[in-house]
Design an enzyme around this catalytic site. Structure first.
Site, short mmCIF file in Angstrom:
data_model
loop_
_atom_site.label_atom_id
_atom_site.label_comp_id
_atom_site.label_asym_id
_atom_site.label_seq_id
_atom_site.Cartn_x
_atom_site.Cartn_y
_atom_site.Cartn_z
N HIS A 30 -23.98 -33.10 52.35
CA HIS A 30 -24.37 -33.17 53.76
C HIS A 30 -25.19 -34.45 54.00
O HIS A 30 -25.89 -34.93 53.09
CB HIS A 30 -25.22 -31.95 54.12
CG HIS A 30 -24.44 -30.68 54.20
ND1 HIS A 30 -24.95 -29.51 54.73
CD2 HIS A 30 -23.16 -30.38 53.82
CE1 HIS A 30 -24.04 -28.56 54.67
NE2 HIS A 30 -22.95 -29.05 54.12
N GLU A 37 -27.98 -35.08 55.58
CA GLU A 37 -29.42 -35.00 55.33
C GLU A 37 -29.74 -35.07 53.85
O GLU A 37 -30.65 -35.76 53.42
CB GLU A 37 -30.01 -33.67 55.84
CG GLU A 37 -29.72 -33.35 57.28
CD GLU A 37 -28.47 -32.49 57.43
OE1 GLU A 37 -27.40 -32.90 56.94
OE2 GLU A 37 -28.58 -31.43 58.07
N CYS A 90 -28.72 -27.07 58.11
CA CYS A 90 -28.40 -25.74 57.56
C CYS A 90 -29.51 -25.30 56.60
O CYS A 90 -30.46 -26.03 56.35
CB CYS A 90 -27.05 -25.80 56.82
SG CYS A 90 -27.13 -26.66 55.23
N CYS A 122 -30.11 -27.76 53.66
CA CYS A 122 -30.79 -29.01 54.02
C CYS A 122 -32.23 -28.75 54.46
O CYS A 122 -33.11 -29.57 54.20
CB CYS A 122 -29.98 -29.76 55.08
SG CYS A 122 -28.43 -30.39 54.38
#
Lengths: 155, 155
Positions: A57, A59, A87, A90
């Site tokens: 992801h 992040e 999410c 993260c």
């Protein structure tokens, strides 16, 4: 002569540019930038499909690259800008890296863990406090996601 | 002639060996192994300090290495064994990688997100179900942690 620090909108625009790049690469269009002492330190976007990595992801990628650049797992004095609400994974990475400040764009009602499914960053039992501002340039971030998933359904 | 699949205790013992290695390296002693089709695919331990990486938890490291080995972000048919209850970030990584089965040792009352602070893996709103068994060889896992933090306080 003095330098003004770029605005929050400036940094979020860079995150949106990363999200657009993700879109072009066929990845769910989410981008992130990490700012330290008012300067852009690193930017990246979701690369889950191209790396075949469940954790790639936006992040998480910028947090890990920032750890390397700073030479420390603590990201003191840093700000994270991300186009979509993070999410659970993260949010955990934000806490683990002691990031003090998060700006995000649009909410993610299905997976968001800041304000949607959970409020992980506001948990008084945690050993770290994160200042959060959501809704920054949310329309642009949400439009990119809607366009992406519409295109996906059409194909 | 037939081969019996190693027991859950066998795999957890490998995770405990990794935790002991972490202890020797001055890392919080948590170990993990990832099993695919009854065979140990990858094992590792917490490397947060040595890598200077906030996300270098044992579970996250084995998930990412397994993604590379399998060539897919989906860890279908895999089992994760970890000595201590996973945190929010690692529970998120378990969901992201669609891991179907988790075995953990001792609970983590301060950071655990499976049964302590949260029940992230039992959330009916998630798009993935994880079968969980906690308490497997919990005493050994907990003892290692207690020894580590006692030693830390003494020094």
């Amino acid at each position: 002569m003095s330098y003004d620090q770029p605005s929050n909108e400036y940094f979020m625009q860079q995150a949106l540019n990363e999200a657009k790049q993700a879109f072009l690469e066929g990845e769910v269009p989410i981008g992130a930038v990490l700012v330290k002492d008012g300067q852009l330190l690193v930017s990246d976007h979701n690369r889950k499909e191209q790396l075949g990595s469940a954790t790639a992801h936006a992040e998480k990628l910028v947090i890990e690259r920032a750890n390397k650049l700073v030479g420390n797992w603590r990201l003191t004095g840093c700000q994270l800008f991300v186009t979509i609400e993070p999410c659970v994974m993260c949010c955990g990475a934000i806490i683990q890296s002691r990031l003090p400040e998060l700006f995000y764009g649009a909410k993610d009602p299905k997976f968001g863990a800041v304000a949607s499914l959970y409020h992980v960053l506001e948990d008084s039992r945690a050993n770290h406090f994160v200042s959060v501002q959501g809704g920054l340039m949310a329309d642009e971030a949400a439009s990119l996601m809607q366009d992406f998933f519409r295109k996906l359904r059409e194909n």
